[in-house]
Design a protein around this motif. Structure first.
Motif, PDB file in Angstrom:
ATOM      1  N   VAL A  21       0.843  -1.200   0.000  1.00  0.00           N
ATOM      2  CA  VAL A  21       0.000   0.000   0.000  1.00  0.00           C
ATOM      3  C   VAL A  21       0.876   1.248   0.000  1.00  0.00           C
ATOM      4  O   VAL A  21       0.610   2.220  -0.731  1.00  0.00           O
ATOM      5  CB  VAL A  21      -0.938   0.005   1.227  1.00  0.00           C
ATOM      6  N   PHE A  22       1.946   1.231   0.783  1.00  0.00           N
ATOM      7  CA  PHE A  22       2.872   2.362   0.860  1.00  0.00           C
ATOM      8  C   PHE A  22       3.522   2.641  -0.497  1.00  0.00           C
ATOM      9  O   PHE A  22       3.596   3.794  -0.947  1.00  0.00           O
ATOM     10  CB  PHE A  22       3.943   2.047   1.911  1.00  0.00           C
ATOM     11  N   LEU A  23       3.961   1.587  -1.173  1.00  0.00           N
ATOM     12  CA  LEU A  23       4.583   1.745  -2.494  1.00  0.00           C
ATOM     13  C   LEU A  23       3.575   2.250  -3.526  1.00  0.00           C
ATOM     14  O   LEU A  23       3.912   3.070  -4.390  1.00  0.00           O
ATOM     15  CB  LEU A  23       5.177   0.410  -2.953  1.00  0.00           C
ATOM     16  N   LEU A  70       1.111  -2.960 -10.689  1.00  0.00           N
ATOM     17  CA  LEU A  70       0.847  -4.361 -10.379  1.00  0.00           C
ATOM     18  C   LEU A  70       2.076  -5.019  -9.759  1.00  0.00           C
ATOM     19  O   LEU A  70       1.950  -5.858  -8.854  1.00  0.00           O
ATOM     20  CB  LEU A  70       0.447  -5.094 -11.658  1.00  0.00           C
ATOM     21  N   THR A  71       3.261  -4.629 -10.226  1.00  0.00           N
ATOM     22  CA  THR A  71       4.504  -5.164  -9.664  1.00  0.00           C
ATOM     23  C   THR A  71       4.656  -4.788  -8.194  1.00  0.00           C
ATOM     24  O   THR A  71       5.153  -5.580  -7.385  1.00  0.00           O
ATOM     25  CB  THR A  71       5.708  -4.626 -10.464  1.00  0.00           C
ATOM     26  N   LEU A  72       4.230  -3.585  -7.843  1.00  0.00           N
ATOM     27  CA  LEU A  72       4.381  -3.099  -6.471  1.00  0.00           C
ATOM     28  C   LEU A  72       3.486  -3.833  -5.480  1.00  0.00           C
ATOM     29  O   LEU A  72       3.701  -3.758  -4.272  1.00  0.00           O
ATOM     30  CB  LEU A  72       4.097  -1.598  -6.409  1.00  0.00           C
ATOM     31  N   CYS A  73       2.466  -4.531  -5.973  1.00  0.00           N
ATOM     32  CA  CYS A  73       1.558  -5.250  -5.065  1.00  0.00           C
ATOM     33  C   CYS A  73       1.272  -6.664  -5.562  1.00  0.00           C
ATOM     34  O   CYS A  73       0.254  -7.248  -5.189  1.00  0.00           O
ATOM     35  CB  CYS A  73       0.246  -4.481  -4.893  1.00  0.00           C
ATOM     36  N   CYS A  74       2.183  -7.212  -6.398  1.00  0.00           N
ATOM     37  CA  CYS A  74       1.885  -8.470  -7.081  1.00  0.00           C
ATOM     38  C   CYS A  74       1.732  -9.647  -6.125  1.00  0.00           C
ATOM     39  O   CYS A  74       1.013 -10.603  -6.428  1.00  0.00           O
ATOM     40  CB  CYS A  74       2.958  -8.770  -8.126  1.00  0.00           C
ATOM     41  N   THR A  75       2.384  -9.598  -4.959  1.00  0.00           N
ATOM     42  CA  THR A  75       2.294 -10.715  -4.021  1.00  0.00           C
ATOM     43  C   THR A  75       0.879 -10.900  -3.505  1.00  0.00           C
ATOM     44  O   THR A  75       0.423 -12.025  -3.289  1.00  0.00           O
ATOM     45  CB  THR A  75       3.258 -10.498  -2.843  1.00  0.00           C
ATOM     46  N   PHE A  76       0.167  -9.779  -3.324  1.00  0.00           N
ATOM     47  CA  PHE A  76      -1.170  -9.851  -2.726  1.00  0.00           C
ATOM     48  C   PHE A  76      -2.285  -9.489  -3.696  1.00  0.00           C
ATOM     49  O   PHE A  76      -3.458  -9.568  -3.327  1.00  0.00           O
ATOM     50  CB  PHE A  76      -1.248  -8.918  -1.509  1.00  0.00           C
ATOM     51  N   ALA A  77      -1.927  -9.079  -4.916  1.00  0.00           N
ATOM     52  CA  ALA A  77      -2.952  -8.650  -5.866  1.00  0.00           C
ATOM     53  C   ALA A  77      -4.005  -9.727  -6.143  1.00  0.00           C
ATOM     54  O   ALA A  77      -5.202  -9.420  -6.149  1.00  0.00           O
ATOM     55  CB  ALA A  77      -2.301  -8.187  -7.168  1.00  0.00           C
TER      56      ALA A  77
END
Length: 317
Positions: free
Chosen positions: A131-133, A177-184
Motif C-alpha cells: 500500500v505504501f509503495l 501491479l509489480t508493487l503489489c503483485c504478491t497480494f494482488a
C-alpha cells in the motif's frame, strides 16, 4: 508448473530488458538489431530526423499512459488498502462484545466470527508495504498526468513509434501491479467476494464493516527506516523532476531524475523483492539507451554542444 502473477511479471520485465541490453553491446554484428530497437524507441525530435514515419502515433498520446496509470494505480491502491485493512485490523474487545450483544438482541444478523481470518504479522507488514509503495506511485502518475496536460507542449509533428506507445501502456499497467503483485490475486478475490456479497445481501451486508482511522494509519508508522529513507529518495527525485519539467517543459527529458524516483521505490521496498529489482533494471536500461541516443543526436546536430557532457550517469555514460 503453473505460472502465477509474480512469475509472469518477472518474465515480462526480463523479456523487455534483454533486447535493450543486447542492442547496447558494442558489437558491429549487432548493428542491424541495434537499429531495429532504436527505431522502436525513437520519438519527438529524434524521430523527426528520420523520414520513415510508418507505424507511428502523435507524441501527445503520452497522456494516454498517465490516464491509464492514474486509473489503474488508484484502483489497485483502493483494493489493496481495503484488503489490508480488513485482513489486518484488530477488533478491540469492546467492539467484540458490542457485536455479540447486537447479535443476541436480534439487532444484527452479523457477528464478529464472520470476519476474515487475520494475517500473520509478517504478511500484514508486507501488504501494508505494498500500500505504501502504491501511494508513492500514485503521487508519481498524478504529477506526470498534470505535467502532460498543463506543462508539456508537444509539437503537432512530434511522433513516436507504435511499439513505443504500446510499451508505455504496458509499463504503466505493469508497474503498479509489480508493487503489489504478491497480494494482488488475493485482494482481487477478496474484493470480488465483497461485491458479490453486496449484490446478494444488499446493504445489510455492510453492517459488519467498522472503519477506524487509527487502524489505517498505524501500520505506516510501523514501517522501518528503510521505507522512509526510500520515500525521501523518491520525493527528492519527484520534486527535482517536476522543477526540471516546469522550467524546460518538453525541451529535454531528465531520465536521471526518473532513475532516482524508481531507486527510491526499490529502497522503500526493502530491496528483497526480485520483481521490483527487475522493474528497476528495465527502467535503467531503457532510459540509458534512450539518453545515449539523444546525446548522440545533440552531438551530431549542434557543433557547440559540449563533447564532455555525459548522457545520463556521471563518469559512466
Amino acid at each position: 508448473m503453473e505460472l502465477g502473477l509474480v512469475e509472469l511479471l518477472r518474465a515480462a520485465w526480463i523479456a523487455g530488458t534483454l533486447p535493450i541490453l543486447i542492442a547496447s553491446l558494442p558489437c558491429s554484428s549487432l548493428g542491424s538489431f541495434h537499429g531495429l530497437v532504436l527505431g522502436f524507441a525513437r520519438r519527438g525530435k529524434i524521430m523527426q530526423s528520420s523520414s520513415h514515419h510508418k507505424f507511428t502515433v502523435p507524441q501527445r498520446f503520452f497522456s494516454h499512459f498517465y490516464v491509464v496509470a492514474v486509473a489503474w494505480t488508484t484502483l489497485l491502491l483502493l483494493g489493496t488498502s481495503i484488503y489490508a485493512y480488513r485482513m489486518t485490523a484488530i477488533v478491540s474487545e469492546p467492539f467484540f462484545y458490542a457485536d455479540l450483544g447486537s447479535y443476541l438482541a436480534g439487532r444484527s444478523n452479523v457477528f464478529s466470527f464472520h470476519r476474515p481470518q487475520l494475517m500473520s504479522l509478517e504478511d500484514g507488514h508486507r501488504v501494508w508495504l505494498s500500500v505504501f509503495l502504491l501511494l508513492l506511485m500514485e503521487l508519481q502518475v498524478l504529477r506526470r498526468l498534470f505535467e502532460t496536460v498543463y506543462v508539456f507542449n508537444y509539437s503537432t509533428s512530434a511522433r513516436m513509434h507504435i511499439c513505443g506507445y504500446l510499451t508505455g501502456l504496458f509499463f504503466y499497467t505493469a508497474v503498479p501491479l509489480t508493487l503489489c503483485c504478491t497480494f494482488a490475486p488475493e485482494a482481487l478475490k477478496f474484493g470480488t467476494n465483497e461485491v458479490f456479497q453486496l449484490i446478494v445481501k444488499g446493504t445489510s451486508s455492510m453492517q459488519d464493516i467498522e472503519f477506524h482511522w487509527q487502524y489505517f494509519i498505524n501500520p505506516f508508522w510501523k514501517l522501518g527506516w528503510c521505507q522512509w529513507i526510500g520515500a525521501v529518495i523518491f520525493l527528492w527525485g519527484w520534486i527535482h523532476q517536476h522543477l526540471c519539467h516546469a522550467i524546460l517543459g518538453s525541451l529535454r527529458e531528465h531520465a536521471g531524475k526518473e532513475i532516482v524516483i524508481y531507486s527510491g521505490m526499490v529502497f522503500a521496498s526493502g530491496g528483497a523483492d526480485l520483481t521490483i529489482w527487475l522493474l528497476f533494471g528495465f527502467v535503467v536500461s531503457n532510459l540509458v539507451f534512450a539518453a545515449a541516443e539523444t546525446h548522440r543526436w545533440y552531438l551530431q546536430k549542434f557543433d557547440n554542444y559540449p563533447s564532455n557532457r555525459v548522457a545520463i550517469i556521471p563518469f559512466l555514460c
